[in-house]
Structure formats: structure tokens, C-alpha cells
Design an enzyme around this catalytic site. Structure first.
Site, PDB file in Angstrom:
ATOM      1  N   GLU A 120       0.983  -1.270   0.229  1.00  0.00           N
ATOM      2  CA  GLU A 120       0.240   0.126  -0.090  1.00  0.00           C
ATOM      3  C   GLU A 120       0.291   1.095  -0.213  1.00  0.00           C
ATOM      4  O   GLU A 120       1.962   1.783   1.272  1.00  0.00           O
ATOM      5  CB  GLU A 120      -1.308  -0.226   1.278  1.00  0.00           C
ATOM      6  CG  GLU A 120      -2.405   0.210   0.929  1.00  0.00           C
ATOM      7  CD  GLU A 120      -3.268  -0.558  -0.121  1.00  0.00           C
ATOM      8  OE1 GLU A 120      -3.031   0.127  -0.958  1.00  0.00           O
ATOM      9  OE2 GLU A 120      -3.813  -1.543   0.589  1.00  0.00           O
TER      10      GLU A 120
ATOM     11  N   THR B  48       3.180   2.248  -1.772  1.00  0.00           N
ATOM     12  CA  THR B  48       4.692   1.921  -3.163  1.00  0.00           C
ATOM     13  C   THR B  48       4.105   2.197  -4.140  1.00  0.00           C
ATOM     14  O   THR B  48       5.996   2.272  -4.782  1.00  0.00           O
ATOM     15  CB  THR B  48       4.890   0.800  -2.660  1.00  0.00           C
ATOM     16  OG1 THR B  48       3.312  -0.531  -3.238  1.00  0.00           O
ATOM     17  CG2 THR B  48       5.010  -0.228  -1.731  1.00  0.00           C
TER      18      THR B  48
ATOM     19  N   GLY C 103     -16.544   4.675  -3.790  1.00  0.00           N
ATOM     20  CA  GLY C 103     -15.337   5.105  -2.594  1.00  0.00           C
ATOM     21  C   GLY C 103     -15.286   4.420  -1.458  1.00  0.00           C
ATOM     22  O   GLY C 103     -14.647   4.490   0.065  1.00  0.00           O
TER      23      GLY C 103
ATOM     24  N   LEU D 171     -12.486   0.026  -3.337  1.00  0.00           N
ATOM     25  CA  LEU D 171     -12.129  -1.352  -4.642  1.00  0.00           C
ATOM     26  C   LEU D 171     -12.409  -0.843  -5.682  1.00  0.00           C
ATOM     27  O   LEU D 171     -12.457  -1.376  -7.183  1.00  0.00           O
ATOM     28  CB  LEU D 171     -13.506  -2.113  -4.716  1.00  0.00           C
ATOM     29  CG  LEU D 171     -13.257  -2.660  -2.837  1.00  0.00           C
ATOM     30  CD1 LEU D 171     -15.622  -3.424  -2.938  1.00  0.00           C
ATOM     31  CD2 LEU D 171     -12.789  -4.001  -2.660  1.00  0.00           C
ATOM     32  N   SER D 172     -11.330   0.527  -6.385  1.00  0.00           N
ATOM     33  CA  SER D 172     -10.958   0.813  -7.573  1.00  0.00           C
ATOM     34  C   SER D 172     -12.815   0.675  -8.560  1.00  0.00           C
ATOM     35  O   SER D 172     -12.507   0.846  -9.545  1.00  0.00           O
ATOM     36  CB  SER D 172     -10.029   0.161  -7.864  1.00  0.00           C
ATOM     37  OG  SER D 172      -9.071   0.051  -7.575  1.00  0.00           O
TER      38      SER D 172
ATOM     39  N   ASP E 213      -4.328   0.551 -10.176  1.00  0.00           N
ATOM     40  CA  ASP E 213      -6.098  -0.043  -9.922  1.00  0.00           C
ATOM     41  C   ASP E 213      -5.925   0.476 -11.146  1.00  0.00           C
ATOM     42  O   ASP E 213      -6.752  -1.179 -12.118  1.00  0.00           O
ATOM     43  CB  ASP E 213      -6.196   1.296  -9.328  1.00  0.00           C
ATOM     44  CG  ASP E 213      -6.320   1.760  -7.768  1.00  0.00           C
ATOM     45  OD1 ASP E 213      -5.282   0.455  -7.370  1.00  0.00           O
ATOM     46  OD2 ASP E 213      -6.925   3.012  -7.552  1.00  0.00           O
TER      47      ASP E 213
HETATM   48  C1  GLA Z   1      -5.387   3.976  -3.963  1.00  0.00           C
HETATM   49  C2  GLA Z   1      -4.692   4.857  -5.095  1.00  0.00           C
HETATM   50  C3  GLA Z   1      -3.456   3.717  -5.619  1.00  0.00           C
HETATM   51  C4  GLA Z   1      -2.336   3.487  -4.284  1.00  0.00           C
HETATM   52  C5  GLA Z   1      -3.715   3.009  -3.253  1.00  0.00           C
HETATM   53  C6  GLA Z   1      -3.009   2.999  -1.431  1.00  0.00           C
HETATM   54  O1  GLA Z   1      -6.306   2.838  -3.885  1.00  0.00           O
HETATM   55  O2  GLA Z   1      -5.914   4.704  -6.128  1.00  0.00           O
HETATM   56  O3  GLA Z   1      -2.862   3.982  -7.018  1.00  0.00           O
HETATM   57  O4  GLA Z   1      -1.650   4.121  -4.085  1.00  0.00           O
HETATM   58  O5  GLA Z   1      -4.162   4.193  -2.800  1.00  0.00           O
HETATM   59  O6  GLA Z   1      -1.700   1.958  -2.030  1.00  0.00           O
END
Ligand code: GLA
Length: 390
Positions: free
Chosen positions: A33, A35, A120, A123-124, A170
Site C-alpha cells: 500500500e 508503494t 468510495g 475497490l477501485s 488500480d
Molecule cells: C489508491 C490509489 C492507488 C494506490 C493506493 C494506495 O487506491 O488509487 O494508486 O496508491 O491508493 O496503495
């Protein structure tokens, strides 16, 4: 979300033509996370929750966007100065802008967006919307791009149009997922290694149902702090470009040169990169216990060093870890709310749901949502007759 045949029938009646439909999955992140924007390693997996974009061509350069959940909106591809409107359609408009910026000449279209990814929650949902829209718009223009290129185009939309300086995890996971696998992604080279997830392990995603206001501002601030760390360390370690290039020993050696807050931010990123590689080894060698311990270390580091957790996420982890058969649990995504991911024995999932739901309600008064996630393939077409895949 509409059943696919139902969606196609409805749109055919409405539009007078059979739509092409594309899907893009959401993702979980097993470990790694904050990274990705440090050129580091992540271990996400695409999941069964997805966003669909149905499309049909219209004459001219107008794009009309409708959705089951949000208001209809439209935009002109020839708008000389496209700017965000601060609503959901920005993800579609940003993607169109980014594709054109890349040299793709898009065509007018009518789009319908449908999704079962909770917005939100971490989960992208936004990356899935960008990727589904990109596939649909590309097919409508008769242009093919590979999955890595699509991920980059959508990533640029998020960074440069929406203004969130996120990493590429993501979008990349949504484009390149593989059923039954997580993907170890090197965010610098974009090299991928697929890692099988054992069948008797279940991914339990627990939505705290809270999203604290500071999320977006703090995200960009963390990125800035990492850059500050690199700027200071590069005075002593010439040739480093990102925290990815710094070892734990080097950080310890120069810690006195760094402001204490910046030092903690750097420590999280550098240690988290190591944890991702160790966790991948653990998964590959059938050792879920070690994997779980690394997830816990990740959560503690995100809480104490990176300071992106919140009481609800900490409580959710505590509740998850109290259930028999859980190997590990950690906050997932940007932080300040959203979801906790727990890795559990499949046989534990019923008890997990009951115990965590009841415990969270009792301690917060909030009804949480728990999604038992299965892994899925990356984005692609859903209808026969579609011309572009992921
Ligand atoms: C969000 C961002 C990702 C990533 C995470 C943290 O989900 O969209 O690119 O940086 O936070 O790991």
C-alpha cells in the site's frame, strides 16, 4: 446491476441498435500500500465486482453518458478546453481526453454505465469506470490498444484530468487481472508475475462504510512527503530516483538527516516493498500464516508510520483477526475509511460474516457490508460483435 441480456435488450429498445458492452473489474490489494507511486511493488487481484460500459455510435463528436445510478451528462470531444466538472462523469471525460491526448481520434457515442462496485470503498470503482469507458470508446473509434497502454491512458486521466496523483496499480490490475491469481506488479518496469491464490483461501472485504473527508488531500500530501524524502536522501545517495531505490540499511544510516515525519513515511514505503516480496514468496510456497503476519505488519505500518488509517479501519481489523480461521487483515487502498481485506480459510467465511457484522454494529452502531470476493480476469468485451478487447 442489470443482467447482461436484460441490459442489451433495454438499450436496444432505447437506442434502436444492439450495443457493444465492455467490462472492467474492481480490485483488491493483498499487500503493497502506497508503494505504487514510489516505483515499488504491489500485489493486487481483479475481482468479480465490475463496471460495464455499453456503447453505440452517434454522428458527430458528442458523447452522451447515461447510467442507472447517476444523472445523464454529455460532452463535446471538440471542446477546446475540457475541464473537470467535479462529478462522476469526469472519469469518462478524463479518459476521452487522455485517449485523444495519446493521438486516438474518438467518435461520437452514446454510453450507458452500470456497476456493482461500491463507490468510495477502496475497490477501485473509479479505475474500473475509466477502463470500461476506454475500451468502449476505443472500440467505437475502431482502434486497438494493449492492456498496459490502456492502463497508462487511464492513469493519466486520473493524474492530469481528475488531479489525484495516484499510482498505476488500480488501472493496471483492472486491465491485467487473471482469474485465480494475484499479480505481483513492479510499478517501475510494469513487469508482472502471476501468483496463484490457493483455492481454500477466501478474500473477505469488509466495508467500514465511512470515508473521511481528508482522503484526497492527504493522499497527495503523502506523495509529496515521499518526494521530499527522496530529495534529501539523494544528497547522500546519488542516483536514487524513488524510494524504491533505497534499502532499509541506507534509510537507517541517514535517518538523522530527515525530518521525523518524512522519515516515518519513507520507512513505511521501504519496508512495505520488502513485505510485498516476502508475502509473494509465502503465497507461492503455500504459507498463508506468514502471509497473514505480513498483512498485519503492513496495517501497523500504515497506521503508525504512514498515518492513513482511522479508528473504524483499526476496529474492523481487530474484529476480523478475532475470528477463527483468519490468517491476516489490513486496511486497503488510500486509507481514511473504505475497506479492510481479510484473508480467511474458506470454511470460516460464514462465521466471519456473522461475527464481524455483529461486532462492528455493536461497537459503532454502523451496519457494515462484507463482500466475499473471487478473483477475475481483466477488462474486456462482453458481447459478440465487440471489436476491441482488453
Ligand atoms: C489508491 C490509489 C492507488 C494506490 C493506493 C494506495 O487506491 O488509487 O494508486 O496508491 O491508493 O496503495
Amino acid at each position: 446491476m442489470f443482467e447482461l441480456a436484460d441490459l442489451c435488450n433495454r438499450l436496444q429498445r432505447l437506442w434502436g441498435s444492439v450495443p457493444n458492452v465492455f467490462q472492467a473489474p474492481g480490485r483488491v490489494n493483498l499487500i503493497g500500500e502506497h508503494t505504487d507511486y514510489n516505483d515499488g511493488f504491489v500485489l493486487p487481484a481483479a475481482i468479480q465486482l465490475q463496471t460495464r460500459a455499453a456503447i453505440t455510435p452517434v454522428a458527430g463528436r458528442q458523447v452522451i453518458v447515461e447510467s442507472a445510478a447517476y444523472d445523464r451528462t454529455e460532452f463535446d470531444l471538440d471542446d477546446p478546453q475540457p475541464a473537470p466538472r467535479n462529478d462522476w462523469s469526469d472519469y469518462v471525460r478524463g479518459t476521452a481526453w487522455s485517449l485523444e491526448h495519446q493521438g486516438v481520434r474518438l467518435k461520437g457515442a452514446r454510453l450507458f454505465i452500470d456497476s456493482d462496485i461500491p463507490p468510495g470503498a477502496g475497490l477501485s470503482s473509479s479505475a474500473a469506470l475509466e477502463v470500461a469507458a476506454a475500451l468502449a470508446l476505443l472500440s467505437n473509434a475502431g482502434v486497438t490498444l494493449g492492456p498496459a497502454e490502456i492502463a497508462k491512458v487511464c492513469h493519466r486521466a486520473e493524474n492530469e484530468f481528475i488531479g489525484i496523483r495516484s499510482g498505476i496499480m488500480d488501472q493496471f490490475a483492472s486491465c491485467n487481472g487473471r482469474s485465480g491469481h494475484a499479480l505481483l506488479l513492479d510499478c517501475r518496469s510494469l513487469e508482472v508475475r502471476y501468483v496463484a491464490i490457493p483455492r481454500d483461501i477466501t478474500l473477505m472485504v469488509c466495508n467500514t462504510m465511512v470515508r473521511h473527508e481528508l482522503a484526497a488531500g492527504e493522499y497527495n500530501a503523502r506523495r509529496q512527503q515521499c518526494e521530499e524524502g527522496v530529495a534529501v536522501l539523494s544528497r547522500f545517495l546519488p542516483g536514487i530516483h524513488a524510494l524504491r531505490d533505497v534499502t532499509q540499511e541506507q534509510l537507517a544510516r541517514f535517518s538523522a538527516e530527515l525530518d521525523p515525519v518524512i522519515h516515518r513515511r519513507c520507512r513505511h514505503v521501504i519496508e512495505e516493498n520488502c513485505r510485498v516480496l516476502l508475502a509473494t514468496q509465502a503465497l507461492e510456497s503455500g504459507d498463508p500464516r506468514t502471509f497473514g503476519a505480513l498483512m498485519q505488519a503492513s496495517h501497523q505500518s500504515l497506521r503508525l508510520d504512514y498515518e492513513v488509517s482511522c479508528p473504524e479501519l483499526d476496529l474492523m481489523c481487530e474484529l476480523a483477526l478475532g475470528v477463527n480461521g483468519v490468517y491476516g487483515a489490513r486496511m486497503m487502498g488510500g486509507g481514511f475509511g473504505g475497506c479492510v481485506l481479510a484473508l480467511a480459510r474458506t470454511s470460516a467465511s460464514e462465521n466471519f460474516r456473522r461475527t464481524v457484522e455483529a461486532g462492528y454494529r455493536c461497537r459503532t452502531g454502523i451496519d457494515c457490508e462484507i463482500y466475499e470476493c473471487s478473483t477475475s480476469d481483466g477488462a474486456g468485451p462482453l458481447t459478440i460483435g465487440a471489436t476491441q478487447g482488453g
